[in-house]
Design a protein around this motif. Structure first.
Motif, PDB file in Angstrom:
ATOM      1  N   LEU A   1       0.815  -1.203   0.005  1.00  0.00           N
ATOM      2  CA  LEU A   1      -0.065   0.059  -0.157  1.00  0.00           C
ATOM      3  C   LEU A   1       0.824   1.301   0.057  1.00  0.00           C
ATOM      4  O   LEU A   1       1.674   1.469   1.002  1.00  0.00           O
ATOM      5  CB  LEU A   1      -0.937  -0.127   1.310  1.00  0.00           C
ATOM      6  CG  LEU A   1      -1.499  -1.435   1.658  1.00  0.00           C
ATOM      7  CD1 LEU A   1      -2.579  -1.020   2.691  1.00  0.00           C
ATOM      8  CD2 LEU A   1      -2.136  -2.007   0.434  1.00  0.00           C
ATOM      9  N   VAL A   2       0.495   2.130  -1.076  1.00  0.00           N
ATOM     10  CA  VAL A   2       1.399   3.339  -1.121  1.00  0.00           C
ATOM     11  C   VAL A   2       0.790   4.626  -0.886  1.00  0.00           C
ATOM     12  O   VAL A   2      -0.303   4.650  -0.840  1.00  0.00           O
ATOM     13  CB  VAL A   2       2.241   3.323  -2.679  1.00  0.00           C
ATOM     14  CG1 VAL A   2       3.233   1.819  -2.702  1.00  0.00           C
ATOM     15  CG2 VAL A   2       1.303   3.280  -3.557  1.00  0.00           C
ATOM     16  N   ALA A   3       1.575   5.702  -0.495  1.00  0.00           N
ATOM     17  CA  ALA A   3       0.801   6.890  -0.507  1.00  0.00           C
ATOM     18  C   ALA A   3       1.213   7.696  -1.819  1.00  0.00           C
ATOM     19  O   ALA A   3       1.783   7.068  -2.866  1.00  0.00           O
ATOM     20  CB  ALA A   3       1.378   7.906   0.653  1.00  0.00           C
ATOM     21  N   SER A   4       0.588   8.612  -2.104  1.00  0.00           N
ATOM     22  CA  SER A   4       0.617   9.485  -3.286  1.00  0.00           C
ATOM     23  C   SER A   4       1.589  10.867  -3.201  1.00  0.00           C
ATOM     24  O   SER A   4       1.653  11.578  -4.214  1.00  0.00           O
ATOM     25  CB  SER A   4      -0.643   9.763  -3.855  1.00  0.00           C
ATOM     26  OG  SER A   4      -1.451  10.477  -3.045  1.00  0.00           O
ATOM     27  N   ASP A   5       2.216  11.046  -2.082  1.00  0.00           N
ATOM     28  CA  ASP A   5       2.656  12.465  -2.026  1.00  0.00           C
ATOM     29  C   ASP A   5       4.436  12.487  -1.865  1.00  0.00           C
ATOM     30  O   ASP A   5       4.849  13.385  -1.742  1.00  0.00           O
ATOM     31  CB  ASP A   5       2.214  13.017  -0.696  1.00  0.00           C
ATOM     32  CG  ASP A   5       2.610  12.051   0.698  1.00  0.00           C
ATOM     33  OD1 ASP A   5       3.084  11.049   0.541  1.00  0.00           O
ATOM     34  OD2 ASP A   5       2.360  12.764   1.756  1.00  0.00           O
ATOM     35  N   SER A   6       4.836  11.082  -2.046  1.00  0.00           N
ATOM     36  CA  SER A   6       6.249  11.129  -2.112  1.00  0.00           C
ATOM     37  C   SER A   6       6.864  11.504  -3.657  1.00  0.00           C
ATOM     38  O   SER A   6       5.994  11.560  -4.653  1.00  0.00           O
ATOM     39  CB  SER A   6       6.759   9.826  -1.814  1.00  0.00           C
ATOM     40  OG  SER A   6       6.435   8.824  -2.678  1.00  0.00           O
ATOM     41  N   ARG A   7       8.038  11.869  -3.836  1.00  0.00           N
ATOM     42  CA  ARG A   7       8.468  12.356  -5.063  1.00  0.00           C
ATOM     43  C   ARG A   7       8.443  11.004  -5.880  1.00  0.00           C
ATOM     44  O   ARG A   7       8.028  11.241  -7.196  1.00  0.00           O
ATOM     45  CB  ARG A   7       9.962  12.573  -4.692  1.00  0.00           C
ATOM     46  CG  ARG A   7      10.728  12.814  -6.345  1.00  0.00           C
ATOM     47  CD  ARG A   7      12.187  13.009  -6.327  1.00  0.00           C
ATOM     48  NE  ARG A   7      12.649  13.050  -7.435  1.00  0.00           N
ATOM     49  CZ  ARG A   7      13.859  13.075  -7.799  1.00  0.00           C
ATOM     50  NH1 ARG A   7      14.756  13.487  -6.864  1.00  0.00           N
ATOM     51  NH2 ARG A   7      14.357  13.326  -9.070  1.00  0.00           N
ATOM     52  N   GLN A   8       9.020   9.842  -5.529  1.00  0.00           N
ATOM     53  CA  GLN A   8       8.692   8.609  -6.289  1.00  0.00           C
ATOM     54  C   GLN A   8       7.357   8.494  -6.559  1.00  0.00           C
ATOM     55  O   GLN A   8       6.737   7.979  -7.901  1.00  0.00           O
ATOM     56  CB  GLN A   8       9.301   7.290  -5.676  1.00  0.00           C
ATOM     57  CG  GLN A   8      10.805   7.520  -5.027  1.00  0.00           C
ATOM     58  CD  GLN A   8      11.695   7.834  -6.320  1.00  0.00           C
ATOM     59  OE1 GLN A   8      11.363   7.711  -7.656  1.00  0.00           O
ATOM     60  NE2 GLN A   8      12.943   7.820  -6.025  1.00  0.00           N
ATOM     61  N   SER A   9       6.229   8.367  -6.019  1.00  0.00           N
ATOM     62  CA  SER A   9       4.796   8.246  -6.281  1.00  0.00           C
ATOM     63  C   SER A   9       4.592   9.141  -7.435  1.00  0.00           C
ATOM     64  O   SER A   9       3.801   9.108  -8.300  1.00  0.00           O
ATOM     65  CB  SER A   9       4.010   8.140  -5.013  1.00  0.00           C
ATOM     66  OG  SER A   9       4.035   7.065  -4.300  1.00  0.00           O
ATOM     67  N   ARG A  10       4.954  10.711  -6.855  1.00  0.00           N
ATOM     68  CA  ARG A  10       4.255  11.339  -8.027  1.00  0.00           C
ATOM     69  C   ARG A  10       4.972  11.382  -9.175  1.00  0.00           C
ATOM     70  O   ARG A  10       4.346  12.031 -10.176  1.00  0.00           O
ATOM     71  CB  ARG A  10       4.580  12.843  -7.265  1.00  0.00           C
ATOM     72  CG  ARG A  10       3.432  13.260  -6.181  1.00  0.00           C
ATOM     73  CD  ARG A  10       3.750  14.473  -5.195  1.00  0.00           C
ATOM     74  NE  ARG A  10       3.589  15.643  -6.150  1.00  0.00           N
ATOM     75  CZ  ARG A  10       2.400  16.119  -6.374  1.00  0.00           C
ATOM     76  NH1 ARG A  10       1.292  15.847  -5.667  1.00  0.00           N
ATOM     77  NH2 ARG A  10       2.204  17.262  -7.160  1.00  0.00           N
ATOM     78  N   SER A  11       6.108  10.519  -9.306  1.00  0.00           N
ATOM     79  CA  SER A  11       6.587  10.609 -10.611  1.00  0.00           C
ATOM     80  C   SER A  11       6.029   9.140 -11.398  1.00  0.00           C
ATOM     81  O   SER A  11       6.565   8.744 -12.281  1.00  0.00           O
ATOM     82  CB  SER A  11       8.040  10.378 -10.394  1.00  0.00           C
ATOM     83  OG  SER A  11       8.560   9.274 -10.034  1.00  0.00           O
ATOM     84  N   GLY A  12       5.007   8.563 -10.611  1.00  0.00           N
ATOM     85  CA  GLY A  12       4.527   7.365 -11.268  1.00  0.00           C
ATOM     86  C   GLY A  12       5.315   6.140 -10.778  1.00  0.00           C
ATOM     87  O   GLY A  12       4.824   4.897 -11.265  1.00  0.00           O
ATOM     88  N   ARG A  13       6.200   6.382 -10.119  1.00  0.00           N
ATOM     89  CA  ARG A  13       7.145   4.987  -9.679  1.00  0.00           C
ATOM     90  C   ARG A  13       6.792   4.420  -8.239  1.00  0.00           C
ATOM     91  O   ARG A  13       7.147   4.682  -7.284  1.00  0.00           O
ATOM     92  CB  ARG A  13       8.639   5.288  -9.568  1.00  0.00           C
ATOM     93  CG  ARG A  13       9.085   5.456 -11.117  1.00  0.00           C
ATOM     94  CD  ARG A  13      10.364   5.947 -11.160  1.00  0.00           C
ATOM     95  NE  ARG A  13      10.580   7.371 -10.715  1.00  0.00           N
ATOM     96  CZ  ARG A  13      11.725   8.090 -10.613  1.00  0.00           C
ATOM     97  NH1 ARG A  13      12.973   7.489 -10.984  1.00  0.00           N
ATOM     98  NH2 ARG A  13      11.870   8.925 -10.035  1.00  0.00           N
ATOM     99  N   PHE A  14       5.435   4.166  -8.197  1.00  0.00           N
ATOM    100  CA  PHE A  14       4.877   3.842  -7.139  1.00  0.00           C
ATOM    101  C   PHE A  14       5.493   2.817  -5.961  1.00  0.00           C
ATOM    102  O   PHE A  14       5.583   2.895  -4.726  1.00  0.00           O
ATOM    103  CB  PHE A  14       3.344   3.228  -7.037  1.00  0.00           C
ATOM    104  CG  PHE A  14       2.590   4.484  -7.661  1.00  0.00           C
ATOM    105  CD1 PHE A  14       1.904   5.301  -7.036  1.00  0.00           C
ATOM    106  CD2 PHE A  14       2.096   4.497  -9.066  1.00  0.00           C
ATOM    107  CE1 PHE A  14       1.339   6.366  -7.564  1.00  0.00           C
ATOM    108  CE2 PHE A  14       1.236   5.358  -9.650  1.00  0.00           C
ATOM    109  CZ  PHE A  14       0.778   6.537  -8.676  1.00  0.00           C
ATOM    110  N   HIS A  15       6.251   1.794  -6.861  1.00  0.00           N
ATOM    111  CA  HIS A  15       6.786   0.688  -6.164  1.00  0.00           C
ATOM    112  C   HIS A  15       8.234   1.313  -5.345  1.00  0.00           C
ATOM    113  O   HIS A  15       8.605   0.570  -4.363  1.00  0.00           O
ATOM    114  CB  HIS A  15       7.093  -0.427  -7.220  1.00  0.00           C
ATOM    115  CG  HIS A  15       8.393  -0.203  -7.851  1.00  0.00           C
ATOM    116  ND1 HIS A  15       8.302   0.655  -8.996  1.00  0.00           N
ATOM    117  CD2 HIS A  15       9.558  -0.377  -8.102  1.00  0.00           C
ATOM    118  CE1 HIS A  15       9.380   1.159  -9.729  1.00  0.00           C
ATOM    119  NE2 HIS A  15      10.153  -0.015  -9.232  1.00  0.00           N
TER     120      HIS A  15
END
Ligand code: ZN
Length: 349
Positions: free
Chosen positions: A96-110
């Motif tokens: 389960l991932v959040a959407s506010d990290s740099r990686q998530s916001r660049s589409g690299r959720f893993h």
């Protein structure tokens, strides 16, 4: 309507074992779905939790419903959920991932640093019902049965690792013939590798590997020299790509030695603690090393389902099936070190 309580397997006290409990059916939020679980796979992670080793004691809060490998169907949805339907068969990503990290916001959720795992940090899938964010749901096509749906999580580890580098026409060395190593061998063949060599020192696992992927060359490195095998296969300079699945230091050393100049290594196996590596060999051979964690969301899932629909067959890696009521037998098989994947069936619970 679903019942108010459900059967589940949980760590209810900080000691060895798991216990069957009656627990409340999870409440879902606006962005979640409720899944009726049909099948689950037992993972090495679940064995760590059962054994209550150092990692588990430091990581897993009690009480915790364990398990993260599952297939089932959607029986309830939060009001914000779109694009899914009641009755949809599915598996899902357990991270389960959040959407506010740099990686998530660049589409690299893993690569989200705040990742939480179901069955580890959040209530898990060894239960009749599972709450999951709709984002994490992966619908199952009709031609992928629940028994395969239950092992997509570890198959995803294998696919993520194997597809880290281009394998078309390459000679591939895989160290560690556990279920993920065996599935990685199948994926490497499917992806067009010329030779796939799979090593271990466990004869049972190597014979399972030969049964699942007949075209792989298995090597018991306690009895056979890897150099001789490379020579027999006509590899003049060594293997092009290495997939390390064992976490064994000796295996990684052997892999570095066996690679060509400029070879590539993807590491999925987790060494116990800090391990010495001969870094000068890595430097002088100009080797590229990539650490692999989880599955890419959701490219790995897309690729593995496409490959399964296009002839990738890993079904024989599942060696045992039990009713969830007989979970103790399933865990005993897993702990024997001789089994492939062990499936628990929840439809009769
Ligand atoms: Zn797993």
């Amino acid at each position: 309507m679903t019942a108010n309580t459900m059967t589940a397997l949980a760590k209810t006290k900080p000691e060895e074992g798991l216990w069957q409990i009656e627990a409340p059916v999870p409440e879902i939020g606006a962005d979640d779905v409720l899944i009726r679980v049909n099948t689950t796979g037992i993972c090495g992670t679940d064995i760590h939790i059962w054994n209550w080793d150092e990692w588990a004691a430091a990581t897993v809060p009690v009480p915790m419903i364990t398990g993260h490998e599952f297939a089932g169907e959607i029986v309830d949805m939060g009001r914000n959920v779109t694009g899914l339907a009641l009755g949809q068969r599915c598996s899902g990503e357990g991270h389960l991932v959040a959407s506010d990290s740099r990686q998530s916001r660049s589409g690299r959720f893993h690569l989200d640093p705040g990742t939480r795992g179901i069955g580890v940090n959040e209530q898990g899938a060894f239960a009749q019902y599972l709450r999951l964010p709709a984002f994490n749901v992966v619908p199952l096509p009709d031609d992928i049965p629940d028994e395969i749906g239950a092992i997509l999580d570890p198959l995803g580890n294998a696919v993520h690792t194997a597809l880290s580098f281009d394998l078309l026409g390459e000679d591939v060395l895989i160290t560690g013939a556990g279920p993920i190593g065996i599935m990685a061998a199948a994926v490497a063949r499917h992806a067009g590798a010329r030779n796939v060599v799979l090593t271990d020192i466990n004869a049972d696992r190597l014979s399972l590997a030969a049964h699942v992927v007949p075209s792989v060359r298995t090597v018991n490195v306690a009895q056979e020299d890897l150099h001789d095998v490379a020579r027999e296969l006509g590899l003049r300079e060594g293997f092009d790509v290495g997939l390390e699945m064992s976490g064994n230091q000796g295996a990684l050393d052997q892999m570095v030695e066996a690679l060509v100049m400029g070879g590539k290594i993807a590491l999925l196996g987790i060494p116990p603690g800090k391990s010495p590596v001969d870094w000068s060999r890595v430097v002088f051979k100009a080797i590229t090393i990539k650490g692999v964690y989880g599955r890419e969301m959701f490219e790995t899932w897309y690729k593995m389902i496409a490959m399964l629909q296009n002839g990738l067959d890993v079904s024989r890696v599942t060696t045992h099936r039990f009713s969830a009521n007989d979970f103790e037998k399933g865990f005993a098989e897993m702990k024997s070190g001789r089994s492939g994947k062990v499936i628990l069936d929840w439809t009769a619970t």
